[in-house]
Scaffold this active site. Structure first.
Site, mmCIF file in Angstrom:
data_model
loop_
_atom_site.group_PDB
_atom_site.id
_atom_site.type_symbol
_atom_site.label_atom_id
_atom_site.label_comp_id
_atom_site.label_asym_id
_atom_site.label_seq_id
_atom_site.Cartn_x
_atom_site.Cartn_y
_atom_site.Cartn_z
ATOM 1 N N TYR A 193 1.035 -1.369 0.334
ATOM 2 C CA TYR A 193 -0.263 0.308 0.216
ATOM 3 C C TYR A 193 0.609 1.262 -0.040
ATOM 4 O O TYR A 193 1.237 1.882 0.996
ATOM 5 C CB TYR A 193 -0.887 0.268 1.243
ATOM 6 C CG TYR A 193 -2.107 1.323 1.327
ATOM 7 C CD1 TYR A 193 -3.240 1.815 0.554
ATOM 8 C CD2 TYR A 193 -1.295 1.971 2.369
ATOM 9 C CE1 TYR A 193 -3.509 2.640 0.603
ATOM 10 C CE2 TYR A 193 -2.350 2.798 2.424
ATOM 11 C CZ TYR A 193 -3.067 3.968 1.596
ATOM 12 O OH TYR A 193 -4.205 5.367 2.095
ATOM 13 N N ARG A 194 0.971 1.686 -1.204
ATOM 14 C CA ARG A 194 1.820 3.271 -1.665
ATOM 15 C C ARG A 194 2.548 3.765 -1.291
ATOM 16 O O ARG A 194 3.700 4.021 -0.804
ATOM 17 C CB ARG A 194 0.386 4.492 -0.600
ATOM 18 C CG ARG A 194 -0.263 4.620 -0.318
ATOM 19 C CD ARG A 194 -0.931 5.238 -1.725
ATOM 20 N NE ARG A 194 -2.638 5.191 -2.359
ATOM 21 C CZ ARG A 194 -2.653 4.259 -2.930
ATOM 22 N NH1 ARG A 194 -1.619 2.923 -3.247
ATOM 23 N NH2 ARG A 194 -3.562 4.328 -3.202
ATOM 24 N N GLN A 195 4.030 2.213 -1.678
ATOM 25 C CA GLN A 195 4.652 2.074 -1.236
ATOM 26 C C GLN A 195 5.324 0.589 -1.918
ATOM 27 O O GLN A 195 4.887 -0.409 -2.199
ATOM 28 C CB GLN A 195 5.641 1.632 0.394
ATOM 29 C CG GLN A 195 4.844 0.476 0.694
ATOM 30 C CD GLN A 195 5.172 0.404 1.945
ATOM 31 O OE1 GLN A 195 5.372 0.874 2.976
ATOM 32 N NE2 GLN A 195 6.537 -1.113 2.824
#
Ligand code: FAD
Length: 292
Positions: free
Chosen positions: A169-171
């Site tokens: 998630y977002r990385q």
């Protein structure tokens, strides 16, 4: 010899960065360059490595706030045509690191290739999207990525295949200096049906975020099982202002910058929101926005 000696055609000192970011705030880059091709990029990265000057690649600046004092070191934009190409081969779409994500999405849809259409409306470049694994509602760019070509800090170019890529998630684990190119393996679908789906996503996306304002994307990541925007709203912080920075009335996880806003205003508002959400709801928010 100065850092940019020999690179005068593509590099300069003191470029204002505000105009290169969505927030339109912040000071200049110490050094700034827009190479025309991979060879120039690699030579520049090597020079910076030799001179011990930090290098960062800027996409469209839709997830970055530049501090008022500006950014030290070299900032590179992959804006030249060599970095923005998009090729389609069977079910694979290969895009340059500087290609606009929206252009990649519409190309895939036009070719009847499904997977990326949910990402419509996310601003920025392919490179920026991969670094932060951009996505919406459980679908993200990482799940379609099968290959990337990157440039390391020492100027080496190499490929990374899907088994060497981790997205969450977002990385992502894409921590090299530059993503030159990425390949997405997609699924065949009816182009008209896909275009309809994309349009629906686009309308929903537009309705959910502040339009016509200076802002970046979400300031905070969503904590597991809940939404940062709802928490900020629950803490009663919608509309809170410091200087020219205001928590959006439309979506509490956005901060909009009014005229006269400074980066310092935004930074102080981010700190205020984080501490108030912690004090009132006991939840520690993690920042999604990058500060340069
Ligand atoms: C209105 C709005 C809506 C948004 N909605 C969403 C959303 O729904 N979902 C979502 O996930 N995000 C969203 N965002 C955030 C942002 O658009 C994404 O994070 C986007 O992927 C960032 O891309 P960029 O090119 O602007 O990257 P930048 O902000 O320029 O950079 C982000 C990071 O990527 C690195 N980077 C950029 N290009 C490269 C490259 N070629 N090689 C190596 N590193 C690189 C930068 O160094 C930096 O670390 C939104 C932003 C805005 C303004």
């Amino acid at each position: 010899m100065g850092l940019i000696t020999g690179f005068e055609k593509i590099a300069r000192c003191g470029e204002p960065l505000a105009m290169h970011t969505w927030f339109q705030l912040g000071g200049p880059a110490e050094y700034f360059a827009e190479p025309e091709n991979a060879e120039q990029l690699i030579a520049l990265v090597r020079r910076c490595h030799e001179e011990d000057v930090p290098v960062r690649v800027l996409g469209r600046g839709s997830n970055i706030l530049v501090r008022d004092e500006g950014a030290a070191g070299m900032v590179i934009r992959l804006s030249a045509p060599d970095f923005t190409k998009i090729k389609v081969d069977g079910q694979e779409v290969t895009a340059g690191g500087g290609a606009a994500l929206g252009h990649v999405v519409t190309t895939a849809v036009h070719e009847g290739l499904a997977g990326l259409e949910g990402l419509i409306g996310i601003p920025g470049t392919t490179g920026g999207a991969l670094v932060g694994n951009a996505g919406v509602h459980g679908s993200d760019i990482g799940q379609w990525t099968v290959r990337t070509t990157v440039v390391s800090q020492t100027g080496e170019v190499y490929g990374r295949e899907s088994d060497e890529l981790d997205f969450a998630y977002r990385q992502s684990n894409l921590d090299e200096i530059a993503i030159l190119e990425a390949t997405f393996q997609l699924e065949e679908d009816d182009p008209n049906e896909l275009a309809r789906r994309m349009q629906k996503y686009w309308i929903a996306k537009k309705a959910s975020q502040p339009m016509g304002h200076q802002c970046a994307g979400c300031i905070f990541k969503n904590p597991r099982g809940t939404s940062a925007g709802e928490l900020i709203e629950e803490a009663g912080l919608k509309g809170t202002r410091i200087g020219g920075a205001v928590v959006s009335d439309r979506h509490a996880n956005f901060i909009v910058a009014e005229p006269e806003c400074t980066s310092q205003d935004v930074l102080r508002l981010i700190d205020l929101v984080r501490s108030q959400v912690h004090d009132r709801l006991g939840i520690e928010l993690q920042r999604e926005l990058e500060i340069w």
